[in-house]
Design an enzyme around this catalytic site. Sequence first.
Site, mmCIF file in Angstrom:
data_model
loop_
_atom_site.group_PDB
_atom_site.id
_atom_site.type_symbol
_atom_site.label_atom_id
_atom_site.label_comp_id
_atom_site.label_asym_id
_atom_site.label_seq_id
_atom_site.Cartn_x
_atom_site.Cartn_y
_atom_site.Cartn_z
ATOM 1 N N GLY A 112 0.787 -1.222 0.000
ATOM 2 C CA GLY A 112 0.000 0.000 0.000
ATOM 3 C C GLY A 112 0.822 1.275 0.000
ATOM 4 O O GLY A 112 0.272 2.371 0.054
ATOM 5 N N MET A 131 3.317 2.226 -2.340
ATOM 6 C CA MET A 131 3.650 2.803 -3.633
ATOM 7 C C MET A 131 2.665 2.324 -4.686
ATOM 8 O O MET A 131 1.806 1.512 -4.424
ATOM 9 C CB MET A 131 5.091 2.488 -3.967
ATOM 10 C CG MET A 131 5.969 3.365 -3.082
ATOM 11 S SD MET A 131 7.700 3.056 -3.121
ATOM 12 C CE MET A 131 7.781 1.423 -3.576
ATOM 13 N N ARG A 140 4.791 -14.228 -5.431
ATOM 14 C CA ARG A 140 5.818 -14.058 -4.393
ATOM 15 C C ARG A 140 5.544 -15.084 -3.313
ATOM 16 O O ARG A 140 4.448 -15.649 -3.230
ATOM 17 C CB ARG A 140 5.782 -12.645 -3.825
ATOM 18 C CG ARG A 140 4.546 -12.393 -3.023
ATOM 19 C CD ARG A 140 4.384 -10.965 -2.588
ATOM 20 N NE ARG A 140 2.953 -10.747 -2.436
ATOM 21 C CZ ARG A 140 2.356 -9.578 -2.406
ATOM 22 N NH1 ARG A 140 3.057 -8.483 -2.548
ATOM 23 N NH2 ARG A 140 1.065 -9.480 -2.251
ATOM 24 N N HIS A 143 -0.473 5.528 21.799
ATOM 25 C CA HIS A 143 -0.169 5.381 23.222
ATOM 26 C C HIS A 143 -0.727 4.067 23.767
ATOM 27 O O HIS A 143 -0.026 3.298 24.414
ATOM 28 C CB HIS A 143 -0.751 6.572 23.986
ATOM 29 C CG HIS A 143 -0.515 6.523 25.466
ATOM 30 N ND1 HIS A 143 -1.414 5.974 26.346
ATOM 31 C CD2 HIS A 143 0.543 6.914 26.202
ATOM 32 C CE1 HIS A 143 -0.927 6.057 27.571
ATOM 33 N NE2 HIS A 143 0.263 6.626 27.510
ATOM 34 N N ARG A 176 13.807 -13.186 42.033
ATOM 35 C CA ARG A 176 13.787 -11.922 42.785
ATOM 36 C C ARG A 176 13.352 -12.236 44.202
ATOM 37 O O ARG A 176 12.421 -13.014 44.400
ATOM 38 C CB ARG A 176 12.780 -10.960 42.164
ATOM 39 C CG ARG A 176 13.020 -10.646 40.722
ATOM 40 C CD ARG A 176 11.881 -9.731 40.243
ATOM 41 N NE ARG A 176 11.925 -9.566 38.798
ATOM 42 C CZ ARG A 176 11.421 -10.436 37.940
ATOM 43 N NH1 ARG A 176 10.821 -11.539 38.381
ATOM 44 N NH2 ARG A 176 11.499 -10.216 36.654
ATOM 45 N N ARG A 210 18.814 -13.524 43.352
ATOM 46 C CA ARG A 210 19.307 -12.148 43.458
ATOM 47 C C ARG A 210 19.002 -11.610 44.838
ATOM 48 O O ARG A 210 17.860 -11.675 45.302
ATOM 49 C CB ARG A 210 18.628 -11.262 42.416
ATOM 50 C CG ARG A 210 19.062 -9.812 42.551
ATOM 51 C CD ARG A 210 18.475 -8.946 41.477
ATOM 52 N NE ARG A 210 17.044 -8.726 41.681
ATOM 53 C CZ ARG A 210 16.270 -8.089 40.807
ATOM 54 N NH1 ARG A 210 16.778 -7.651 39.667
ATOM 55 N NH2 ARG A 210 14.992 -7.916 41.052
ATOM 56 N N GLU A 239 24.465 -4.300 35.180
ATOM 57 C CA GLU A 239 23.287 -3.521 34.794
ATOM 58 C C GLU A 239 23.535 -2.033 34.892
ATOM 59 O O GLU A 239 22.614 -1.231 34.798
ATOM 60 C CB GLU A 239 22.078 -3.942 35.631
ATOM 61 C CG GLU A 239 22.327 -3.919 37.119
ATOM 62 C CD GLU A 239 21.164 -4.477 37.923
ATOM 63 O OE1 GLU A 239 20.031 -4.499 37.401
ATOM 64 O OE2 GLU A 239 21.379 -4.889 39.067
ATOM 65 N N SER A 270 25.395 -11.758 35.045
ATOM 66 C CA SER A 270 24.081 -11.843 34.421
ATOM 67 C C SER A 270 23.698 -10.426 34.020
ATOM 68 O O SER A 270 23.624 -9.537 34.855
ATOM 69 C CB SER A 270 23.070 -12.424 35.406
ATOM 70 O OG SER A 270 21.805 -12.444 34.810
ATOM 71 N N GLY A 279 21.617 -7.486 33.378
ATOM 72 C CA GLY A 279 20.266 -7.018 33.706
ATOM 73 C C GLY A 279 19.907 -5.970 32.672
ATOM 74 O O GLY A 279 20.115 -4.784 32.865
ATOM 75 N N THR A 280 19.366 -6.431 31.556
ATOM 76 C CA THR A 280 19.226 -5.508 30.421
ATOM 77 C C THR A 280 18.103 -4.488 30.616
ATOM 78 O O THR A 280 18.085 -3.490 29.914
ATOM 79 C CB THR A 280 19.010 -6.282 29.110
ATOM 80 O OG1 THR A 280 17.939 -7.188 29.299
ATOM 81 C CG2 THR A 280 20.260 -7.015 28.706
ATOM 82 N N ASN A 281 17.193 -4.733 31.580
ATOM 83 C CA ASN A 281 16.185 -3.701 31.824
ATOM 84 C C ASN A 281 16.842 -2.465 32.426
ATOM 85 O O ASN A 281 16.704 -1.361 31.906
ATOM 86 C CB ASN A 281 15.099 -4.211 32.778
ATOM 87 C CG ASN A 281 14.252 -5.290 32.148
ATOM 88 O OD1 ASN A 281 14.457 -5.633 30.980
ATOM 89 N ND2 ASN A 281 13.327 -5.833 32.894
ATOM 90 N N ASP A 282 17.558 -2.669 33.530
ATOM 91 C CA ASP A 282 18.221 -1.526 34.155
ATOM 92 C C ASP A 282 19.338 -0.994 33.266
ATOM 93 O O ASP A 282 19.578 0.205 33.212
ATOM 94 C CB ASP A 282 18.784 -1.917 35.526
ATOM 95 C CG ASP A 282 17.784 -1.611 36.635
ATOM 96 O OD1 ASP A 282 17.162 -0.529 36.563
ATOM 97 O OD2 ASP A 282 17.627 -2.442 37.541
ATOM 98 N N CYS A 320 19.270 -11.740 32.089
ATOM 99 C CA CYS A 320 18.015 -12.025 32.779
ATOM 100 C C CYS A 320 16.997 -10.908 32.617
ATOM 101 O O CYS A 320 16.003 -10.871 33.310
ATOM 102 C CB CYS A 320 18.269 -12.321 34.252
ATOM 103 S SG CYS A 320 18.944 -10.918 35.132
ATOM 104 N N TYR A 333 23.689 -18.356 28.393
ATOM 105 C CA TYR A 333 22.253 -18.610 28.514
ATOM 106 C C TYR A 333 21.450 -17.328 28.474
ATOM 107 O O TYR A 333 21.993 -16.237 28.698
ATOM 108 C CB TYR A 333 21.943 -19.381 29.810
ATOM 109 C CG TYR A 333 22.127 -18.591 31.067
ATOM 110 C CD1 TYR A 333 21.100 -17.799 31.573
ATOM 111 C CD2 TYR A 333 23.330 -18.634 31.777
ATOM 112 C CE1 TYR A 333 21.258 -17.069 32.726
ATOM 113 C CE2 TYR A 333 23.510 -17.899 32.935
ATOM 114 C CZ TYR A 333 22.474 -17.115 33.407
ATOM 115 O OH TYR A 333 22.623 -16.367 34.553
HETATM 116 MG MG MG Z 1 18.093 -4.321 37.972
#
Ligand code: MG
Length: 892
Positions: free
Chosen positions: A100, A102, A335, A451, A576, A631, A763, A782, A784-787, A850, A870
């Site tokens: 949609g 082009m 295709r 949102h 946790r 932890r 982290e 480990s 801590g990819t969120n923080d 983690c 891991y």
């Molecule tokens: Mg953390």
Amino acid sequence: MPKYVYEFSEGNKDLKELLGGKGANLAEMTNLGLPVPPGFTITTEACRHYLEHGEVPDGLAGEVAERLAALEAAMGKRLGQADDPLLVSVRSGAAFSMPGMMETVLNIGLNDASVEGLAAQSGDARFAWDSYRRLIQMFGRTVQGIDGELFEDAIEAAKRDKGVTSDVGLDADDLRKLVEVFKGIVAERTGRAFPDDPREQMDLAVRAVFSSWNAPRAVLYRRQERIPADLGTAVNVCAMVFGNLGMDSGTGVAFTRDPASGRQGVYGDYLQNAQGEDVVAGIRNTVPLGDLERIDKRSYDELMSIMERLENHYRDLCDIEFTIERGRLWMLQTRVGKRTAAAAFRIADQLVDQGVITLDEAVARVTGDQLAQLMFPRFDEGAERTRLGRGMNASPGAAVGRAVFDSYTAIKWSRSGEDVILCRRETNPDDLEGMIAAQGILTSRGGKTSHAAVVARGMGKTCVCGAEEIDVDTKNRRLTAPDGTTVEEGDVISIDGTTGEVFLGAVPVVASPVVRYFEGEIDPASDQADDLVRAVHRIMHYVDAARRLYVRANADNAEDAARARRMGAQGIGLCRTEHMFLGDRRQLVERLILADTEEEQEEALDTLLPLQQDDFVELLAAMDGLPVTVRLLDPPLHEFLPDITELSVRVAVAEARGEKHENDLRLLQAVHRLHEQNPMLGLRGVRLGLVVPGLFTMQVRAIARAAAERLRAGGRPRPEVMIPLVGTVQELEIIRDASLRVLAEVGEEYGVELDFPVGTMIELPRAALTAGQIAEHAEFFSFGTNDLTQTVWGFSRDDVEASFFSAYLEKGVFGVSPFESLDVDGVGRLIRIAVEEGRRARPGIKLGICGEHGGDPVSVHFFHAAGLDYVSCSPFRVPVARLEAGRAAARR
Ligand code: MG
Ligand code: ADP
Ligand code: MG
């Protein structure tokens, strides 16, 4: 000088980058000897030149003239020739499909003279004038940028005047008049007459297709889909064939298998006496492809045999566009087709059975996202349901609840135990609490980056957004479906975030058979298993053997741990401990904080110790034999204290009454003392462990004793002690030494050896940058990819997701939230540094992740490539991570 124009017979399916997907596949079909109308493709390189310099490259006009002459010779007529015109389509086609985005212009070559020639040659004046009006309409809209509604309105007016409801009801004269009206619209809007020189029409259309690459909607689409901005599009010029030449003609779309279920059969739609997009535009009712057998058996049989050939050739589901011109079949596009999640697994499995592909290839054709879709609970398809309408499938799941129209009511009702669906026109940051309280969210405005959609996906909450056909009237607290059905506040509705459908009443929800399989409730070898479950089983079995990454789960209690284990988790990557301090135990934490003397403090810790110990015993039992990373306490202490306002009020009220509550007063002081502006960056994690003496050692002691007890009971406990929020090696050293001392003490106490690894989370950027030093004192990292994401970006997740992330996504600042999919360039770079320097300092160091990214497909591939040992994710995502880890390893 580069070659800018390729005849269809010169290309092939592997030249997508140069010829675009459409051009490459037209070439492939031509070379297979299939009936493709002849034509040529102008390369993406020519487009790039045009976009860069504002004009087409030097040699292009000559090359086009040469190819066009060859085409004219082959067809025995010239473009737009007055008595017998060759007509062509000018079709866009980039390397990546951009649905949609082009445009295509059909019937190029028609003008006031050649329309008569076409009428005479075909013996069908209606057809000729219909083709002409289509040209002006498409050309006007696409090339000249005229609002398409002006043309649509004129058609409606013509039908009204004539008293017909369908375009087929308009005859040659009506269409001739319509052409005049259309030409008037063009003249009025552009200030010049519709161009009647065929070659000029073609050249203008080619340039328009080039330019459409940079149309705002295309730019935005690419940013969001992460398609490079500088590829450009190819342009296909293709001799026209006509499906609008009467009832023995028509046009259709077809699939070699059902793209919805994946099952084999005849799938597609056909429309007689129609051209181009009429089939999908819904202007008239199409018939199922199977009916073509009755309408035109010869074309049908030929189509079936071509589809079989295409599928065997592409070794995958193909979708197809075709046209029949007076009983003759023409192939216009093919295709490898898009498909649903269930179809992806079924088709991959069937093709392996048929010996068409290997299991390695099958694994490449299914994704973790598709598996995740198959795992959501769903509405019972057998149940009776009344559909109110449909919106966009913004966040999957099946949610049932009472309709409420503002967040306040959502919160109030959910507190009294009601399930609610929050219905809004659109949401904003003020709706956050209501969204949390609701089972699901329905909006009538906004797309998949609105949102509501962004926040709901972040929370894993079911959401249907942009259901424009449903009128959400928040003032009168009701919504109205297109058929007039109204839903008042309090009425129950059901929303399906996987399909975008909205239903009246409570539709019964059933667990997905795929989850029941993972849970061990369905044996894949039994009759209970359908072909989908068997396909999933076969692929999971294969990826488990192929993957290098281990997959663990984030689980805080024995129940989650057991579930994770059934889902295939190979340990716990993150337990946790904070919830173990809530509920009844909150008072104990209060006592700990209020303690004036060391004795009081010790007393409080001594009471907590056995409680913690029991938690760990259960957890270690559930994960017996597998590693369990615990932890130590991470969040700021004040999270365990009463709310500051509530407490202040209580104290003030007491004071006004002339009473004095010693304990409340002290508590209030403590709350004030511990209050932080930015708790995320305040006293938490290892910092807390260092300033509240005895807290971390109590936790380690509880872990050690739990392990010792499990050993006594004949178990094989494998706890790992993890220290959060370390920024510098000194922090780690102090806590680690204390932890090792406790392990030794408890070991002696029980007469067993407790030799468990002690490691840390990475982290904070500083931890990643000094990973070499930290590794000297850590047996594992480990991530801590969120923080780490929060601290690398300087984002406070709770604040940014609800406030400006939807704007960022809409503006294309990023294609996907960095909390959903790892920011490889920034956060990923730090991870790579830490991996390299950590391993250099301690070669055998165990490395894991983690954060929630552990269950995100794209991120799992990065973690594989970065060399981690891991990933750990929520129990429900474990199968997704297993699949993607296997796909990452299989992809060579
Ligand atoms: Mg953390
Ligand atoms: P899209 O990328 O949107 O599918 P296409 O270039 O395939 O656009 O063309 C739009 C419609 O016009 C399709 O239905 C296609 O089959 C039809 N079409 C394109 N070229 C021709 C042609 N040469 N003859 C007849 N129909 C055509
Ligand atoms: Mg097409």
